[in-house]
Design a protein around this motif. Structure first.
Motif, PDB file in Angstrom:
ATOM      1  N   LEU A  95       0.827  -1.208   0.000  1.00  9.61           N
ATOM      2  CA  LEU A  95       0.000   0.000   0.000  1.00  9.61           C
ATOM      3  C   LEU A  95       0.861   1.258   0.000  1.00  9.61           C
ATOM      4  N   LYS A  96       2.016   1.183   0.631  1.00 10.43           N
ATOM      5  CA  LYS A  96       2.886   2.350   0.712  1.00 10.43           C
ATOM      6  C   LYS A  96       3.486   2.745  -0.632  1.00 10.43           C
ATOM      7  N   THR A  97       3.377   1.888  -1.650  1.00 11.10           N
ATOM      8  CA  THR A  97       3.928   2.232  -2.962  1.00 11.10           C
ATOM      9  C   THR A  97       2.883   2.876  -3.877  1.00 11.10           C
ATOM     10  N   ALA A  98       1.714   3.213  -3.350  1.00  7.94           N
ATOM     11  CA  ALA A  98       0.666   3.831  -4.178  1.00  7.94           C
ATOM     12  C   ALA A  98       1.162   5.148  -4.765  1.00  7.94           C
ATOM     13  N   LYS A  99       0.694   5.453  -5.967  1.00 13.68           N
ATOM     14  CA  LYS A  99       1.142   6.662  -6.654  1.00 13.68           C
ATOM     15  C   LYS A  99       0.713   7.941  -5.943  1.00 13.68           C
ATOM     16  N   SER A 100      -0.542   7.970  -5.487  1.00 11.75           N
ATOM     17  CA  SER A 100      -1.076   9.192  -4.868  1.00 11.75           C
ATOM     18  C   SER A 100      -1.744   8.845  -3.542  1.00 11.75           C
ATOM     19  N   ALA A 139       3.000  18.891   1.313  1.00 12.75           N
ATOM     20  CA  ALA A 139       3.181  17.921   0.230  1.00 12.75           C
ATOM     21  C   ALA A 139       4.546  17.258   0.328  1.00 12.75           C
ATOM     22  N   GLN A 140       4.580  15.992  -0.034  1.00 16.22           N
ATOM     23  CA  GLN A 140       5.827  15.225  -0.094  1.00 16.22           C
ATOM     24  C   GLN A 140       5.902  14.481  -1.418  1.00 16.22           C
ATOM     25  N   LYS A 141       7.110  14.295  -1.903  1.00 18.70           N
ATOM     26  CA  LYS A 141       7.343  13.493  -3.092  1.00 18.70           C
ATOM     27  C   LYS A 141       8.261  12.342  -2.740  1.00 18.70           C
ATOM     28  N   ASN A 142       7.967  11.169  -3.317  1.00 15.61           N
ATOM     29  CA  ASN A 142       8.870  10.031  -3.228  1.00 15.61           C
ATOM     30  C   ASN A 142       9.197   9.614  -1.799  1.00 15.61           C
ATOM     31  N   GLU A 149       3.316  10.798  -4.916  1.00 14.85           N
ATOM     32  CA  GLU A 149       2.891  12.106  -4.414  1.00 14.85           C
ATOM     33  C   GLU A 149       2.031  11.896  -3.172  1.00 14.85           C
ATOM     34  N   ILE A 150       2.422  12.558  -2.089  1.00 13.88           N
ATOM     35  CA  ILE A 150       1.678  12.471  -0.827  1.00 13.88           C
ATOM     36  C   ILE A 150       1.350  13.879  -0.359  1.00 13.88           C
ATOM     37  N   VAL A 151       0.148  14.066   0.131  1.00 11.45           N
ATOM     38  CA  VAL A 151      -0.236  15.321   0.770  1.00 11.45           C
ATOM     39  C   VAL A 151      -0.747  15.007   2.164  1.00 11.45           C
ATOM     40  N   HIS A 152      -0.168  15.661   3.172  1.00 16.14           N
ATOM     41  CA  HIS A 152      -0.649  15.559   4.537  1.00 16.14           C
ATOM     42  C   HIS A 152      -1.689  16.650   4.769  1.00 16.14           C
ATOM     43  N   LEU A 153      -2.839  16.257   5.257  1.00 11.25           N
ATOM     44  CA  LEU A 153      -3.906  17.192   5.608  1.00 11.25           C
ATOM     45  C   LEU A 153      -4.165  17.049   7.099  1.00 11.25           C
ATOM     46  N   PHE A 154      -4.034  18.133   7.839  1.00 16.03           N
ATOM     47  CA  PHE A 154      -4.099  18.028   9.292  1.00 16.03           C
ATOM     48  C   PHE A 154      -4.742  19.268   9.901  1.00 16.03           C
ATOM     49  N   GLY A 155      -5.218  19.126  11.114  1.00 18.66           N
ATOM     50  CA  GLY A 155      -5.805  20.242  11.824  1.00 18.66           C
ATOM     51  C   GLY A 155      -5.771  19.998  13.311  1.00 18.66           C
TER      52      GLY A 155
END
Length: 363
Positions: A95-100, A139-142, A149-155
């Motif tokens: 699962l950790k190798t997913a593209k987005s 945002a993070q890449k790789n 491509e990873i985006v962290h959404l937090f609050g």
């Protein structure tokens, strides 16, 4: 300082450190880490790593409004993205190798799944973010795979994050749309029809990238049509241009389109049959097309004898340096197939179009 405040401080500092360390590590292979596996997964799919309770509540609904909204101008309901929830306790190496991916967490949730999200953060001492509630995404890449491509959404609270997501839903969606379009571009333009591109430049004074397999179906003084014919589908792009001497096409772009297709896209063997518009799913909006004011149209086409039909995407704009009015359109015919991915290709191809000063400058 109470326990909740300390937890907020720790997690937000960790998130900030992510952006710093990821920037430092992105140095090899144009931003990739060579020792990592290649990112895998289908196009237009996003994994949402988050607490399943929040996924099934208002926060998950806010995310679905961003990613699962239907694309306009398609004959069937198809979402922008296939959004799937992943329980952080069940994350594995595949699962950790997913593209987005999106990692979603709020600090007012103390469940086991939310606590597990902390394993993806690294400590840091950037304290100022505590006082800036406007910061909610990084945002993070790789991170786990190349091309990822990873985006962290937090609050600090769920309500706070939901407010940000609802306000910036188009911004977040467009971020991932741009990523997908870049991936498509890298795929379809690996090999191009350079001779067709050269003919269009030298004969008509504009540039457009043509993927391998397309033919030049028609090239007239003011009209160009390229297409790819496959046993299961057709992909078509046409360009019409004329001196710009009236703004009337902008007053009713759909009527203008009807005039063009009835003139240029008639069946050679059956000239009574021509291309027209269906009444459903007509969506016209103002956009910026490479710095030019344009009307973008997403709609459905059909043949006048109702023997075929499908979705279309078009742009109408003026190139002032050439004093030309341009109408670009991409449309597909793919019976019994989903149209979402095919129309994305049309969008990518149309957006390679350059004319006038942009064309001569090689932009």
């Amino acid at each position: 300082m109470n326990l909740t405040h300390l937890r907020i401080k720790a997690i937000l500092l960790l998130l900030v450190f992510i952006s710093v360390t990821s920037c430092d590590s992105v140095t090899e292979n144009n931003g990739s880490k060579s020792h990592l596996p290649v990112a895998l997964g289908e196009s237009n799919a996003v994994l949402a790593v988050m607490d399943t309770t929040q996924w099934n509540g208002p926060l998950g609904e806010a995310l679905r409004e961003i990613f699962s909204t239907y694309v306009p101008g398609l004959p069937q309901d198809e979402p922008y993205f296939k959004l799937r929830n992943i329980n952080p306790l069940k994350m594995n190496s595949i699962l950790k190798t997913a593209k987005s991916m999106i990692f979603v967490s709020t600090l007012d949730n103390n469940g086991a799944q939310s606590r597990a999200m902390q394993n993806y953060f690294t400590t840091s001492s950037l304290e100022k973010i505590l006082d800036d509630s406007s910061v909610y995404r990084l945002a993070q890449k790789n991170q786990f795979a190349r091309g990822q491509e990873i985006v962290h959404l937090f609050g600090q609270t769920e309500d706070q994050l939901i407010t940000h997501l609802k306000r910036d839903k188009e911004l977040i969606r467009n971020y991932f749309l741009n990523i997908e379009n870049k991936r498509i571009s890298q795929s379809i333009f690996k090999v191009r029809e350079k001779q067709i591109e050269k003919t269009l430049r030298e004969t008509h004074g504009f540039d457009i990238q043509v993927p391998y397999g397309y033919d030049l179906a028609k090239s007239q003084r003011d009209f160009v049509w390229i297409r790819l014919l496959d046993p299961e589908y057709e992909k078509n792009v046409f360009v019409h241009f004329r001196p710009f001497n009236t703004k009337e096409p902008f007053d009713d772009v759909l009527t203008y389109r009807e005039e063009l297709t009835s003139s240029y896209l008639r069946d050679i063997q059956k000239p009574d049959i021509y291309m027209t518009l269906q009444n459903e799913n007509k969506n016209v909006r103002e956009v910026n097309f490479h710095g030019k004011y344009a009307l973008e149209t997403r709609a459905l086409w059909k043949l006048s004898d109702i023997s075929a039909g499908g979705p279309l995407l078009s742009y109408l704009f003026v190139d002032e340096s050439q004093q030309r009015l341009y109408y670009l359109e991409g449309y597909v015919y793919a019976p019994s197939k989903d149209k979402r991915a095919l129309m994305q290709e049309m969008e990518v191809i149309l957006n390679t179009f350059r004319s006038g000063e942009d064309f001569t400058a090689g932009k």
